[in-house]
Write an enzyme that holds these catalytic residues in place. Structure first.
Site, PDB file in Angstrom:
ATOM      1  N   LYS A  86       0.819  -1.220   0.000  1.00 48.38           N
ATOM      2  CA  LYS A  86       0.000   0.000   0.000  1.00 48.38           C
ATOM      3  C   LYS A  86       0.849   1.266   0.000  1.00 48.38           C
ATOM      4  CE  LYS A  86      -3.776  -0.521   2.759  1.00 48.38           C
ATOM      5  NZ  LYS A  86      -4.521  -0.926   3.991  1.00 48.38           N
ATOM      6  N   LYS A 119       2.252   2.663   2.246  1.00 49.70           N
ATOM      7  CA  LYS A 119       1.917   3.524   3.386  1.00 49.70           C
ATOM      8  C   LYS A 119       2.955   3.299   4.492  1.00 49.70           C
ATOM      9  CE  LYS A 119      -3.146   3.967   3.244  1.00 49.70           C
ATOM     10  NZ  LYS A 119      -4.379   3.880   4.062  1.00 49.70           N
TER      11      LYS A 119
HETATM   12  N1  C2G Z   1     -12.603   5.906   6.390  1.00 46.65           N
HETATM   13  C1  C2G Z   1     -13.772   6.668   6.434  1.00 46.65           C
HETATM   14  N2  C2G Z   1     -13.695   8.014   6.496  1.00 46.65           N
HETATM   15  C2  C2G Z   1     -12.490   8.642   6.528  1.00 46.65           C
HETATM   16  C3  C2G Z   1     -11.306   7.885   6.501  1.00 46.65           C
HETATM   17  C4  C2G Z   1     -11.380   6.507   6.439  1.00 46.65           C
HETATM   18  O1  C2G Z   1     -14.884   6.103   6.409  1.00 46.65           O
HETATM   19  N3  C2G Z   1     -12.470  10.012   6.590  1.00 46.65           N
HETATM   20  C5  C2G Z   1     -12.720   4.451   6.315  1.00 46.65           C
HETATM   21  C6  C2G Z   1     -12.119   3.868   5.038  1.00 46.65           C
HETATM   22  O2  C2G Z   1     -13.056   3.968   3.962  1.00 46.65           O
HETATM   23  C7  C2G Z   1     -11.868   2.426   5.454  1.00 46.65           C
HETATM   24  C8  C2G Z   1     -11.502   2.568   6.945  1.00 46.65           C
HETATM   25  O3  C2G Z   1     -12.002   3.851   7.364  1.00 46.65           O
HETATM   26  O4  C2G Z   1     -13.068   1.674   5.340  1.00 46.65           O
HETATM   27  C9  C2G Z   1     -10.013   2.500   7.181  1.00 46.65           C
HETATM   28  O5  C2G Z   1      -9.390   3.496   6.391  1.00 46.65           O
HETATM   29  P1  C2G Z   1      -7.853   3.267   5.952  1.00 46.65           P
HETATM   30  O6  C2G Z   1      -7.059   2.956   7.160  1.00 46.65           O
HETATM   31  O7  C2G Z   1      -7.468   4.397   5.068  1.00 46.65           O
HETATM   32  O8  C2G Z   1      -8.016   1.930   5.120  1.00 46.65           O
HETATM   33  P2  C2G Z   1      -7.422   1.605   3.664  1.00 46.65           P
HETATM   34  O9  C2G Z   1      -6.013   2.038   3.597  1.00 46.65           O
HETATM   35  O10 C2G Z   1      -8.396   2.109   2.702  1.00 46.65           O
HETATM   36  O11 C2G Z   1      -7.373  -0.004   3.724  1.00 46.65           O
HETATM   37  O12 C2G Z   1      -7.935  -4.344   1.954  1.00 46.65           O
HETATM   38  C10 C2G Z   1      -8.554  -3.097   2.188  1.00 46.65           C
HETATM   39  C11 C2G Z   1      -7.575  -2.090   2.712  1.00 46.65           C
HETATM   40  O13 C2G Z   1      -6.838  -2.630   3.794  1.00 46.65           O
HETATM   41  C12 C2G Z   1      -8.321  -0.819   3.150  1.00 46.65           C
END
Ligand code: C2G
Length: 129
Positions: free
Chosen positions: A45, A47
């Site tokens: 990712k 990240k």
């Molecule tokens: N999220 C949200 N609102 C935000 C930020 C995040 O609803 N302002 C939600 C994202 O849509 C996700 C969850 O919180 O459902 C976790 O966000 P992230 O840690 O950014 O997850 P991500 O990197 O998108 O990882 O296999 C799937 C991935 O692991 C998802």
């Protein structure tokens, strides 16, 4: 018992994450969070997390909506996770809209609206000001 599963990095835990977890839990009785490991985050990712997996896991386990935290180590584990944990619902933010429709063969798939204006990236940017 209706089981819900979701996936994410959840770095610098914020209210957007909590809003998602709260709504995810409302879709069932038991919420599993598959938390991206440091290795998966970095290699797949691109990240670099502020908090380590263990620290992010500790934070998630303190949230009343979360019942179990498991590691997310790769993109391919979702089907086996849904089967292994007998998840009835897969849920994730709508930034992923459509990306996980292949899971519909195994469970309900729900994309929830993201919380606008907040993100881990935004927090990091703001803190540099
Ligand atoms: N999220 C949200 N609102 C935000 C930020 C995040 O609803 N302002 C939600 C994202 O849509 C996700 C969850 O919180 O459902 C976790 O966000 P992230 O840690 O950014 O997850 P991500 O990197 O998108 O990882 O296999 C799937 C991935 O692991 C998802």
């Amino acid at each position: 018992m209706k089981k819900v599963i979701t996936y994410g990095t959840f770095d610098l835990l914020h209210y957007g994450h909590v809003n998602l977890l709260q709504r995810a839990k409302q879709l069932g009785d038991y919420l599993i969070v598959a938390l991206s490991t440091d290795k998966f985050n970095w290699e797949q990712k691109q990240k670099k997390c502020y908090f380590s997996y263990e620290e992010r896991k500790r934070l998630l386990e303190a949230i009343r909506y979360v019942d179990l935290v498991i590691p997310e180590e790769n993109w391919e584990q979702k089907i086996s996770d849904v089967k292994e944990f007998k998840a009835d619902v897969f849920v994730i933010g709508d930034d992923w809209e459509g990306k996980f429709d292949f899971l519909k063969e195994y469970c309900e798939v729900v994309y929830l609206p993201r919380t606008p204006e907040i993100s881990t990236t935004q927090i990091k940017t703001d803190l540099k000001k």
